[in-house]
Motif scaffolding. Structure first.
Motif, PDB file in Angstrom:
ATOM      1  N   ILE A 270       0.834  -1.204   0.000  1.00 56.54           N
ATOM      2  CA  ILE A 270       0.000   0.000   0.000  1.00 56.54           C
ATOM      3  C   ILE A 270       0.874   1.262   0.000  1.00 56.54           C
ATOM      4  N   VAL A 271       1.955   1.231   0.779  1.00 58.03           N
ATOM      5  CA  VAL A 271       2.860   2.383   0.820  1.00 58.03           C
ATOM      6  C   VAL A 271       3.477   2.614  -0.559  1.00 58.03           C
ATOM      7  N   ILE A 272       3.900   1.552  -1.211  1.00 55.84           N
ATOM      8  CA  ILE A 272       4.490   1.673  -2.547  1.00 55.84           C
ATOM      9  C   ILE A 272       3.490   2.286  -3.520  1.00 55.84           C
ATOM     10  N   ILE A 273       2.246   1.805  -3.464  1.00 53.02           N
ATOM     11  CA  ILE A 273       1.211   2.312  -4.367  1.00 53.02           C
ATOM     12  C   ILE A 273       1.015   3.812  -4.163  1.00 53.02           C
ATOM     13  N   ILE A 274       0.953   4.238  -2.905  1.00 54.41           N
ATOM     14  CA  ILE A 274       0.753   5.651  -2.608  1.00 54.41           C
ATOM     15  C   ILE A 274       1.921   6.486  -3.132  1.00 54.41           C
ATOM     16  N   LEU A 275       3.148   6.001  -2.931  1.00 53.22           N
ATOM     17  CA  LEU A 275       4.330   6.765  -3.317  1.00 53.22           C
ATOM     18  C   LEU A 275       4.571   6.791  -4.828  1.00 53.22           C
ATOM     19  N   CYS A 276       4.230   5.699  -5.488  1.00 56.65           N
ATOM     20  CA  CYS A 276       4.690   5.519  -6.866  1.00 56.65           C
ATOM     21  C   CYS A 276       3.594   5.531  -7.930  1.00 56.65           C
ATOM     22  N   ALA A 277       2.339   5.573  -7.523  1.00 58.32           N
ATOM     23  CA  ALA A 277       1.259   5.491  -8.506  1.00 58.32           C
ATOM     24  C   ALA A 277       1.332   6.610  -9.540  1.00 58.32           C
TER      25      ALA A 277
ATOM     26  N   TYR B 101      -2.670 -10.479  -9.887  1.00 56.31           N
ATOM     27  CA  TYR B 101      -4.053 -10.378  -9.417  1.00 56.31           C
ATOM     28  C   TYR B 101      -4.162 -10.520  -7.902  1.00 56.31           C
ATOM     29  N   MET B 102      -3.064 -10.331  -7.196  1.00 61.68           N
ATOM     30  CA  MET B 102      -3.074 -10.480  -5.738  1.00 61.68           C
ATOM     31  C   MET B 102      -3.214  -9.122  -5.043  1.00 61.68           C
ATOM     32  N   GLY B 103      -4.235  -8.367  -5.455  1.00 59.12           N
ATOM     33  CA  GLY B 103      -4.580  -7.116  -4.790  1.00 59.12           C
ATOM     34  C   GLY B 103      -3.448  -6.104  -4.774  1.00 59.12           C
ATOM     35  N   PRO B 104      -3.237  -5.439  -3.622  1.00 61.89           N
ATOM     36  CA  PRO B 104      -2.188  -4.414  -3.523  1.00 61.89           C
ATOM     37  C   PRO B 104      -0.791  -4.949  -3.866  1.00 61.89           C
ATOM     38  N   LEU B 105      -0.528  -6.209  -3.535  1.00 63.35           N
ATOM     39  CA  LEU B 105       0.779  -6.785  -3.838  1.00 63.35           C
ATOM     40  C   LEU B 105       1.014  -6.820  -5.342  1.00 63.35           C
ATOM     41  N   GLY B 106       0.020  -7.261  -6.099  1.00 69.08           N
ATOM     42  CA  GLY B 106       0.160  -7.316  -7.548  1.00 69.08           C
ATOM     43  C   GLY B 106       0.360  -5.949  -8.162  1.00 69.08           C
ATOM     44  N   LEU B 107      -0.373  -4.951  -7.665  1.00 65.67           N
ATOM     45  CA  LEU B 107      -0.235  -3.592  -8.191  1.00 65.67           C
ATOM     46  C   LEU B 107       1.140  -3.020  -7.850  1.00 65.67           C
TER      47      LEU B 107
END
Length: 285
Positions: free
Chosen positions: A45-52, A146-152
């Protein structure tokens, strides 16, 4: 329930849980595995927030590392960059795992090469983080996408996903990797066993990583992780303190090789890695 009993039950739980953790290997196993899974989810989740906002970019892993997030080494961030923060050491200490890396001088200077390592389970993320070179991108099975936040998070960090059920699509993906690896100057990391291996040996290696190296005419860098069997055993539900040795072997050149040499190259690298595996592991051949 008598509300007067609630404080007593709470106090009993506070005392009982730590005692169970100390006395029961099974409780310790599930506690540590649960911790790993929660930390992976949090970090994703932290990665997604920082890097999206950057989209898919292999340099996202560097941005995450530069941010000194330092969340436990099984997380996606630590799987890539050079981890220099104290939190990594704190969390490794929490699990009671000491990792010793040998052969760092064997990492090539080349911009592109194919790194191969044996695969034993979720703990690998923690171990891989100790030696992962910059701009090194893993190849993993498509199911992770397809493993939710991990996949993204994987996708944002530039992972390549292989559809193992459809050979033609897998070949197309590998050809794309071959072309972009040399153009964009990055390294590839892959586990040639193709799946987790909980035995005290190595499964037969699949040829994909070696085809990639031969077609791109880049070196293969073998990395051997010693067996976790003495401290981590999924079947026995054991997860205790222990030590792990990582041995990075000298690169294997592929210059001048072609498709006809791939099988021999695969077997030669596996034999070398297996011999080292037995040498550095607390298991018998």
């Amino acid at each position: 329930m008598d509300m007067n009993l609630v404080p007593s039950i709470f106090l009993l739980s506070v005392v009982a849980i730590p005692l169970l953790y100390l006395w029961s290997d099974t409780v310790k196993y599930y506690s540590k595995v649960g911790f790993i899974l929660i930390w992976i989810g949090m970090t994703s989740i932290v990665i997604i927030i920082l890097c999206a906002h950057r989209g898919q970019n292999i340099d996202n892993m560097r941005k995450a590392d530069d941010a000194h997030l330092g969340l436990y080494s099984t997380c996606v961030i630590c799987s890539f960059g050079r981890v220099h923060n104290r939190m990594l050491n704190y969390m490794t200490y929490f699990l009671g795992i000491k990792v010793k890396v040998q052969g760092l001088e064997n990492l090539p200077d080349e911009d592109s090469y194919v790194m191969v390592a044996n695969h034993q389970g979720a703990l690998d993320f923690s171990v891989y983080s100790q030696f992962f070179p910059p701009r090194c991108v893993p190849i993993c099975k498509k199911e992770f996408l397809y493993m939710g936040p991990l996949g993204l998070a994987f996708w944002l960090c530039g992972y390549f996903f292989i559809d193992r059920q459809h050979r033609s699509q897998a070949i197309t993906t590998m050809l794309h990797i071959q072309k972009t690896m040399l153009t964009n100057k990055f390294r590839i990391f892959i586990c040639p066993e193709g799946t987790r291996n909980y035995s005290t040996s190595m499964l037969p290696f699949k040829h994909g990583a070696f085809h990639l190296a031969v077609q791109a005419q880049v070196p293969v860098v073998p990395v051997v992780i010693s067996s976790y069997k003495s401290f981590f055993n999924k079947k026995e539900k054991k997860f205790t303190k222990g030590k792990c040795i990582v041995q990075i072997l000298p690169k294997v050149e592929t210059q001048g090789l072609n498709a006809e040499n791939v099988a021999e190259l695969t077997n030669r690298v596996r034999d070398t890695m297996l011999n080292v595996f037995y040498q550095i592991s607390e298991v018998k051949q």
